[in-house]
Design a protein around this motif. Sequence first.
Motif: not given
Length: 540
Positions: A148-158
């Motif tokens: 399993g993978v939990l993608h936790c990088t947010g959405h304020h980078a681009l």
Amino acid sequence: MEPTTSRRNICVVGAGAAGLPSIRHALLYGFNVVCYEAQSELGGLWRFNPEDTEYSCVMRSTVINTSKEFTAYSDFPPLPEEPNFMHNSRMLNYLKAYADHFKLTDHIQFEHKALSISRADKYDASGQWDVRVQNMKSSEITTTRFDGVLHCTGHHALPYSPALFPGQETFPGRVMHAHDYKDWRGFENQTIVVVGVGNSGCDIAVELSRVAKQVHLVSRRGTWVYNRIYNYGRPVDCTRYTRLNAAIKEVVPHSIAAASVRKQLNFRFDHELYGLKPKHDVMGAHPTINDELPNRIANGSIRVRPQINRFNGTTVHFEDGSMTEGVDTVILSTGYTVSFPEIESGELIKVDNNQVDLFQYVFPMCLPHDSLGIIGLIQPFGSIIPIAEMQARLVLAAIAGEDKMPVKTEREAIMSRKAAEMSKRYVQSRRHTVQVDYLPYMDELASLIGCDVPAWYTHLPHDQTMARLTLTAPHTAYFYRLSGPHAWDGAREAIMGIEERISRAFNSNHLKATAQSATKISPGLFLVIAAILFVLLVVS
């Protein structure tokens, strides 16, 4: 390919505010977990970096918009002496303390960047993922298979920048995005135009108004401005987000509730007079939270302007025919673009103008397994951190086979209903594609996990104090650890201590608190309220 063991192996990408609880709850499930963090320290967005960076980062002066109690994880209450609205450095310290307390850093590989996340061979049968990672120090690249993978990088980078305004190419000054703004230094005595009245835009405008010659704040559609502080100086979320208020909201028509909020906001300052009144409903857009903006407008250091019409060298013309000359810098606070380039080269999760096809904003609808979860891709009325924790709990419950997830047809129906509700409620914008309301959304996730909050009246026979608190206390994340998977035996004590911690933030000497509290309801009044609600419950 590195071998895996028979025990479930979980990958967490990102060691920020969403990644840390993902590690914590993976460990509670007894999984093997490794977290890849591209930077050298944990904290993500909350770790201020004075240097230019591709990663998301707060401003030097950023203070959290939600109170410490609503920002806290479900089993780690904040220290009583911490301020109710913490500076970003204190928020970072809280995240570090959380990681230290639960020994989460033992599972984090710093300076390891996830380059790609792809479905493994025979994914349809196994639901497994191959994660390709680069060691940023040695440049070594390895691929590991995970269950399993939990993608936790947010959405304020681009950063998202709109199309150029007419004549913008003639502007000789600096045009920058709020993503790259650090602090006020270098902007002294400038004439500055800030485009956008979201939280970042208003924070930047207020800060620069103290050192700039003049700040012009451009608002295309206006905004409703909320305070962090409510009546008697209480944190506004600690007053608003209670079960009692939620119950009242269910029976009061939306038009009446909206009119009440609108009146309250205008009582503080007349939004039309200050040039900020929007056409949309008071609950029809993500709230702008700023305690100082009206004062800066009132003293003239910030001038509110309509949309930019055109540039002519250093002169900026606005749509109402006004203009300002000698502009030095334009700062675009125009939001961010949702993107998942590392997940199968950006082809798996399609994004259309920030619209994403994710069930509960977590699970890709195109996949047959719930072994990949996007954590933290929400824009809440309320705090994002406890919501991200609940999302992580849901993904891990699904991987463990202990969830109560609906079948695909039911998911599609739920998503269609939510899309229709969102379209009806919110003004159309790239910003309003992942909006959620804190309490209803937390309850939805809880029902899928199996950690529903016991109804207040179930406590009446044996614990009247908890019945009262369930109904009237700030409904923080601790309530979702009273029962269900990995119930926390300290949850009741944490709930009982909410008011103490709120009060102690003002008085480190621990004198008797004098602030008015929503939970300080006399037994008689509580019984009256309880009786009325019980009757309404039976009738409905």
